[in-house]
Design a protein around this motif. Structure first.
Motif, PDB file in Angstrom:
ATOM      1  N   SER A 139       0.768  -1.240   0.000  1.00  0.00           N
ATOM      2  CA  SER A 139       0.000   0.000   0.000  1.00  0.00           C
ATOM      3  C   SER A 139       0.799   1.289   0.000  1.00  0.00           C
ATOM      4  O   SER A 139       0.266   2.331  -0.359  1.00  0.00           O
ATOM      5  N   ASP A 140       2.052   1.260   0.435  1.00  0.00           N
ATOM      6  CA  ASP A 140       2.679   2.513   0.858  1.00  0.00           C
ATOM      7  C   ASP A 140       3.732   3.024  -0.125  1.00  0.00           C
ATOM      8  O   ASP A 140       4.909   2.685  -0.018  1.00  0.00           O
ATOM      9  N   GLN A 141       3.296   3.842  -1.068  1.00  0.00           N
ATOM     10  CA  GLN A 141       4.266   4.554  -1.910  1.00  0.00           C
ATOM     11  C   GLN A 141       4.662   5.872  -1.238  1.00  0.00           C
ATOM     12  O   GLN A 141       5.718   6.439  -1.499  1.00  0.00           O
ATOM     13  N   TYR A 142       3.804   6.321  -0.360  1.00  0.00           N
ATOM     14  CA  TYR A 142       3.944   7.607   0.336  1.00  0.00           C
ATOM     15  C   TYR A 142       5.284   7.720   1.072  1.00  0.00           C
ATOM     16  O   TYR A 142       5.898   8.781   1.097  1.00  0.00           O
ATOM     17  N   HIS A 143       5.749   6.606   1.675  1.00  0.00           N
ATOM     18  CA  HIS A 143       6.981   6.649   2.473  1.00  0.00           C
ATOM     19  C   HIS A 143       8.210   6.959   1.621  1.00  0.00           C
ATOM     20  O   HIS A 143       9.200   7.480   2.110  1.00  0.00           O
ATOM     21  N   ALA A 144       8.125   6.601   0.333  1.00  0.00           N
ATOM     22  CA  ALA A 144       9.322   6.701  -0.514  1.00  0.00           C
ATOM     23  C   ALA A 144       9.821   8.137  -0.626  1.00  0.00           C
ATOM     24  O   ALA A 144      11.026   8.381  -0.694  1.00  0.00           O
ATOM     25  N   LEU A 145       8.902   9.085  -0.612  1.00  0.00           N
ATOM     26  CA  LEU A 145       9.288  10.492  -0.770  1.00  0.00           C
ATOM     27  C   LEU A 145      10.219  10.922   0.351  1.00  0.00           C
ATOM     28  O   LEU A 145      11.139  11.694   0.154  1.00  0.00           O
ATOM     29  N   PHE A 146       9.969  10.417   1.539  1.00  0.00           N
ATOM     30  CA  PHE A 146      10.687  10.887   2.714  1.00  0.00           C
ATOM     31  C   PHE A 146      11.743   9.877   3.165  1.00  0.00           C
ATOM     32  O   PHE A 146      12.910  10.213   3.327  1.00  0.00           O
ATOM     33  N   SER A 147      11.328   8.625   3.348  1.00  0.00           N
ATOM     34  CA  SER A 147      12.267   7.608   3.859  1.00  0.00           C
ATOM     35  C   SER A 147      13.430   7.377   2.902  1.00  0.00           C
ATOM     36  O   SER A 147      14.551   7.114   3.328  1.00  0.00           O
ATOM     37  N   HIS A 148      13.152   7.427   1.610  1.00  0.00           N
ATOM     38  CA  HIS A 148      14.199   7.142   0.624  1.00  0.00           C
ATOM     39  C   HIS A 148      14.762   8.425  -0.009  1.00  0.00           C
ATOM     40  O   HIS A 148      15.417   8.366  -1.057  1.00  0.00           O
ATOM     41  N   ALA A 149      14.506   9.554   0.636  1.00  0.00           N
ATOM     42  CA  ALA A 149      14.903  10.829   0.023  1.00  0.00           C
ATOM     43  C   ALA A 149      16.403  10.904  -0.242  1.00  0.00           C
ATOM     44  O   ALA A 149      16.836  11.365  -1.297  1.00  0.00           O
ATOM     45  N   SER A 150      17.205  10.426   0.720  1.00  0.00           N
ATOM     46  CA  SER A 150      18.653  10.550   0.529  1.00  0.00           C
ATOM     47  C   SER A 150      19.115   9.643  -0.614  1.00  0.00           C
ATOM     48  O   SER A 150      19.971  10.026  -1.417  1.00  0.00           O
ATOM     49  N   ALA A 151      18.535   8.448  -0.725  1.00  0.00           N
ATOM     50  CA  ALA A 151      18.912   7.545  -1.819  1.00  0.00           C
ATOM     51  C   ALA A 151      18.519   8.156  -3.161  1.00  0.00           C
ATOM     52  O   ALA A 151      19.257   8.056  -4.147  1.00  0.00           O
ATOM     53  N   VAL A 152      17.358   8.781  -3.191  1.00  0.00           N
ATOM     54  CA  VAL A 152      16.902   9.411  -4.436  1.00  0.00           C
ATOM     55  C   VAL A 152      17.886  10.518  -4.839  1.00  0.00           C
ATOM     56  O   VAL A 152      18.254  10.654  -6.006  1.00  0.00           O
ATOM     57  N   GLN A 153      18.330  11.264  -3.831  1.00  0.00           N
ATOM     58  CA  GLN A 153      19.274  12.354  -4.129  1.00  0.00           C
ATOM     59  C   GLN A 153      20.589  11.826  -4.694  1.00  0.00           C
ATOM     60  O   GLN A 153      21.162  12.385  -5.613  1.00  0.00           O
ATOM     61  N   VAL A 154      21.037  10.701  -4.134  1.00  0.00           N
ATOM     62  CA  VAL A 154      22.329  10.167  -4.559  1.00  0.00           C
ATOM     63  C   VAL A 154      22.226   9.475  -5.913  1.00  0.00           C
ATOM     64  O   VAL A 154      23.070   9.644  -6.782  1.00  0.00           O
TER      65      VAL A 154
ATOM     66  N   LEU B 249      -1.555   4.839  -9.770  1.00  0.00           N
ATOM     67  CA  LEU B 249      -2.712   4.224  -9.112  1.00  0.00           C
ATOM     68  C   LEU B 249      -2.289   3.290  -7.996  1.00  0.00           C
ATOM     69  O   LEU B 249      -1.150   2.826  -7.918  1.00  0.00           O
ATOM     70  N   GLN B 250      -3.244   3.048  -7.121  1.00  0.00           N
ATOM     71  CA  GLN B 250      -3.111   1.995  -6.122  1.00  0.00           C
ATOM     72  C   GLN B 250      -4.308   1.061  -6.289  1.00  0.00           C
ATOM     73  O   GLN B 250      -5.417   1.516  -6.557  1.00  0.00           O
ATOM     74  N   PHE B 251      -4.031  -0.226  -6.142  1.00  0.00           N
ATOM     75  CA  PHE B 251      -5.082  -1.252  -6.194  1.00  0.00           C
ATOM     76  C   PHE B 251      -5.129  -1.939  -4.841  1.00  0.00           C
ATOM     77  O   PHE B 251      -4.073  -2.238  -4.259  1.00  0.00           O
ATOM     78  N   GLY B 252      -6.303  -2.170  -4.302  1.00  0.00           N
ATOM     79  CA  GLY B 252      -6.410  -2.897  -3.042  1.00  0.00           C
ATOM     80  C   GLY B 252      -7.676  -3.728  -3.005  1.00  0.00           C
ATOM     81  O   GLY B 252      -8.784  -3.174  -3.055  1.00  0.00           O
ATOM     82  N   GLN B 253      -7.530  -5.030  -2.964  1.00  0.00           N
ATOM     83  CA  GLN B 253      -8.702  -5.908  -2.993  1.00  0.00           C
ATOM     84  C   GLN B 253      -8.351  -7.277  -2.411  1.00  0.00           C
ATOM     85  O   GLN B 253      -7.244  -7.773  -2.661  1.00  0.00           O
ATOM     86  N   ASP B 254      -9.278  -7.850  -1.671  1.00  0.00           N
ATOM     87  CA  ASP B 254      -9.109  -9.195  -1.092  1.00  0.00           C
ATOM     88  C   ASP B 254      -7.825  -9.317  -0.262  1.00  0.00           C
ATOM     89  O   ASP B 254      -7.223 -10.393  -0.183  1.00  0.00           O
ATOM     90  N   GLY B 255      -7.379  -8.208   0.314  1.00  0.00           N
ATOM     91  CA  GLY B 255      -6.163  -8.217   1.127  1.00  0.00           C
ATOM     92  C   GLY B 255      -4.900  -7.924   0.330  1.00  0.00           C
ATOM     93  O   GLY B 255      -3.869  -7.604   0.903  1.00  0.00           O
ATOM     94  N   HIS B 256      -4.966  -8.072  -0.999  1.00  0.00           N
ATOM     95  CA  HIS B 256      -3.804  -7.818  -1.850  1.00  0.00           C
ATOM     96  C   HIS B 256      -3.664  -6.315  -2.115  1.00  0.00           C
ATOM     97  O   HIS B 256      -4.623  -5.561  -1.960  1.00  0.00           O
ATOM     98  N   GLY B 257      -2.468  -5.915  -2.574  1.00  0.00           N
ATOM     99  CA  GLY B 257      -2.292  -4.509  -2.921  1.00  0.00           C
ATOM    100  C   GLY B 257      -1.190  -4.300  -3.927  1.00  0.00           C
ATOM    101  O   GLY B 257      -0.224  -5.071  -3.999  1.00  0.00           O
ATOM    102  N   SER B 258      -1.343  -3.249  -4.734  1.00  0.00           N
ATOM    103  CA  SER B 258      -0.343  -2.911  -5.727  1.00  0.00           C
ATOM    104  C   SER B 258      -0.378  -1.405  -5.939  1.00  0.00           C
ATOM    105  O   SER B 258      -1.395  -0.757  -5.652  1.00  0.00           O
ATOM    106  N   GLY B 259       0.712  -0.848  -6.436  1.00  0.00           N
ATOM    107  CA  GLY B 259       0.703   0.579  -6.757  1.00  0.00           C
ATOM    108  C   GLY B 259       1.848   0.910  -7.679  1.00  0.00           C
ATOM    109  O   GLY B 259       2.909   0.306  -7.598  1.00  0.00           O
ATOM    110  N   PHE B 260       1.607   1.837  -8.590  1.00  0.00           N
ATOM    111  CA  PHE B 260       2.696   2.242  -9.482  1.00  0.00           C
ATOM    112  C   PHE B 260       2.345   3.511 -10.233  1.00  0.00           C
ATOM    113  O   PHE B 260       1.189   3.879 -10.366  1.00  0.00           O
ATOM    114  N   PHE B 261       3.401   4.188 -10.683  1.00  0.00           N
ATOM    115  CA  PHE B 261       3.265   5.282 -11.641  1.00  0.00           C
ATOM    116  C   PHE B 261       3.400   4.668 -13.015  1.00  0.00           C
ATOM    117  O   PHE B 261       4.075   3.672 -13.185  1.00  0.00           O
ATOM    118  N   PHE B 262       2.778   5.270 -14.013  1.00  0.00           N
ATOM    119  CA  PHE B 262       3.218   4.889 -15.354  1.00  0.00           C
ATOM    120  C   PHE B 262       3.608   6.128 -16.130  1.00  0.00           C
ATOM    121  O   PHE B 262       2.996   7.177 -16.027  1.00  0.00           O
TER     122      PHE B 262
END
Ligand code: FES
Length: 453
Positions: free
Chosen positions: A205-220, A249-262
């Motif tokens: 579910s969580d693409q949101y964390h990438a902006l902040f948690s992975h910020a330094s990796a993104v910069q490098v 988009l994010q998909f969430g159904q039957d307990g499963h989840g997916s998310g991506f940019f295209f």
């Protein structure tokens, strides 16, 4: 005490009580009703191609040996001697004619039959009914495009029905090219001191964390702002992916989840080696034909097939979150690539996956650090009984009309997290699969009816 599981999850109001990550009683219930009933990933077909090939894994905390049979089918057994409970197969994988227990030497054929008992006439003068004491066989085993799954529950829905619309997202990895996929290299295994659900939920579910948690990796490792600026020319400002992507988009159904940019670019993934980017670009026409534009163009998608199989598109990591008590998870990370990719590209995939998502991977460390710290905080009585906010994107769920299946939302939402925990609670609080499924269906019906579009 009897736990009111449903009271701990309020998906309608977007709240979760974090004692679900620490309570030993809940954990025991999970072993019985989640890991004892769901379809769980066991192995990839490519790991056991020949008769007698075996691979050792786990279903929850139960050790399981998966074995290729003489007729080409696959069986899976509890890796537990029926005499005094010893493990009968020790190697991570290999080829064998029989499994011999190292304690007293009972021997089992690869079909699970007990075939040899040392000193049988002397030790069992009364007779031993060997057919009664074969290895316990996993109730149902099935494959989906190279991935082998098992369930202990004879009443579980079949694998395709279990996967539901999530299969469409999984095909983005498994079906990009003719020939399917294979596992490359060894399996990285390590433990993280956190509950398994932090990892499974984040990948769902969580693409949101990438902006902040992975910020330094993104910069490098990401494109340098000055390079982007140069590419854009003067008069335009470089903008982040959530502003430039065609859609997300994010998909969430039957307990499963997916998310991506295209995006417009089939090779757009900052975490991989140049060979991998080139490979994605070169094989894009085939992927486009097999999968359509949306899946062929997806960038760095995150995914969980409930409960514990997760993968990332582009980076080629596929992993299982084996639970190890309420406060620990054992990660098994596989590198999955197209079978028909050139050997040097497979090696580049393996390097990239290890660098970003191996046990010392720069992105893996960002994630683990968060989960471990949270688990420590939840040792506090007040902390583990204080509700957490899971409201992101509530009410914005929709059914799309462009061929993307299932319940979706914008990528920065918690539709998949709410669905993950609601389905989790439904399974824990139900006696049967059918009862749990009816509850999940009812929740999802309300969700779509109440959505704005
Ligand atoms: Fe396996 Fe005794 S425990 S032979």
């Amino acid at each position: 005490k009897t736990i009111d599981i449903q009271a701990l999850i309020d998906s309608k109001n977007g709240q979760v009580t974090p004692s679900i990550y620490t309570d030993p009683e809940i954990y025991e219930l999970e072993l019985e009703r989640i890991f004892g009933r769901c379809w769980l990933f066991l192995a990839h077909e490519s790991q056991i191609p020949k008769a007698g090939d075996f691979f050792n894994t786990y279903m929850g905390e139960d050790p399981i040996v998966v074995v290729r049979q003489k007729d080409g089918t696959v069986k899976a057994f509890l890796n537990q001697c029926r005499h005094r409970s010893m493990r009968v197969s020790y190697a991570d994988s290999g080829n064998t004619k029989a499994f011999t227990c190292p304690y007293h030497g009972w021997s089992y054929a690869t079909n699970g039959d007990l075939i040899e008992v040392p000193l049988e006439p002397r030790a069992y003068p009364q007779g031993l009914c060997k057919s009664k004491w074969g290895l316990q066989e996993v109730t149902k085993v099935a494959s989906y495009k190279g991935l082998i799954f098992g369930t202990w529950d004879e009443n579980a829905v079949n694998l395709e029905e279990y996967m539901g619309d999530m299969a469409w997202y999984l095909d983005g990895v498994l079906d990009r090219r003719e020939g399917g996929t294979e596992i490359v290299g060894g399996i990285h295994k390590w433990t993280i001191d956190c509950n398994w659900k932090f990892a499974a939920e984040q990948f769902a579910s969580d693409q949101y964390h990438a902006l902040f948690s992975h910020a330094s990796a993104v910069q490098v490792l990401g494109a340098k702002p000055e390079d982007e600026q140069k590419a854009l020319g003067s008069g335009q400002t470089a903008r982040p992916v959530w502003e430039t992507a065609k859609d997300a988009l994010q998909f969430g159904q039957d307990g499963h989840g997916s998310g991506f940019f295209f995006t417009e670019k089939p090779d757009a993934n900052v975490w991989v080696d140049g060979e991998v980017s080139d490979y994605y670009r070169e094989t894009y026409p085939e992927a486009l034909e097999r999968l359509g534009e949306i899946r062929a163009l997806r960038l760095a998608g995150h995914n969980t097939l409930f409960p514990t199989l997760s993968w990332l598109n582009g980076t080629a990591t596929l992993r299982v979150w084996h639970p190890r008590g309420p406060n620990q998870v054992e990660v098994w990370a596989f590198c999955i690539t197209d079978k028909n990719a050139p050997e040097e590209v497979k090696a580049a995939f393996e390097r990239s996956a290890t660098r970003a998502f191996g046990p010392a991977g720069f992105l893996e460390q960002d994630d683990s650090e968060n989960w471990v710290e949270i688990q420590k905080i939840l040792r506090g009585h007040r902390a583990r009984n204080s509700q957490l906010c899971m409201e992101m994107g509530m009410g914005n769920e929709k059914i799309r009309d462009d061929g993307v299946p299932g319940i979706t939302n914008y990528i920065f939402s918690e539709t998949a997290a709410r669905g993950f925990y609601q389905h989790w609670a439904n399974l824990l609080s139900s006696q049967t699969w059918q009862e749990a499924k009816a509850k999940t269906d009812a929740y999802q019906k309300t969700l779509v009816e109440n959505s704005k579009e």
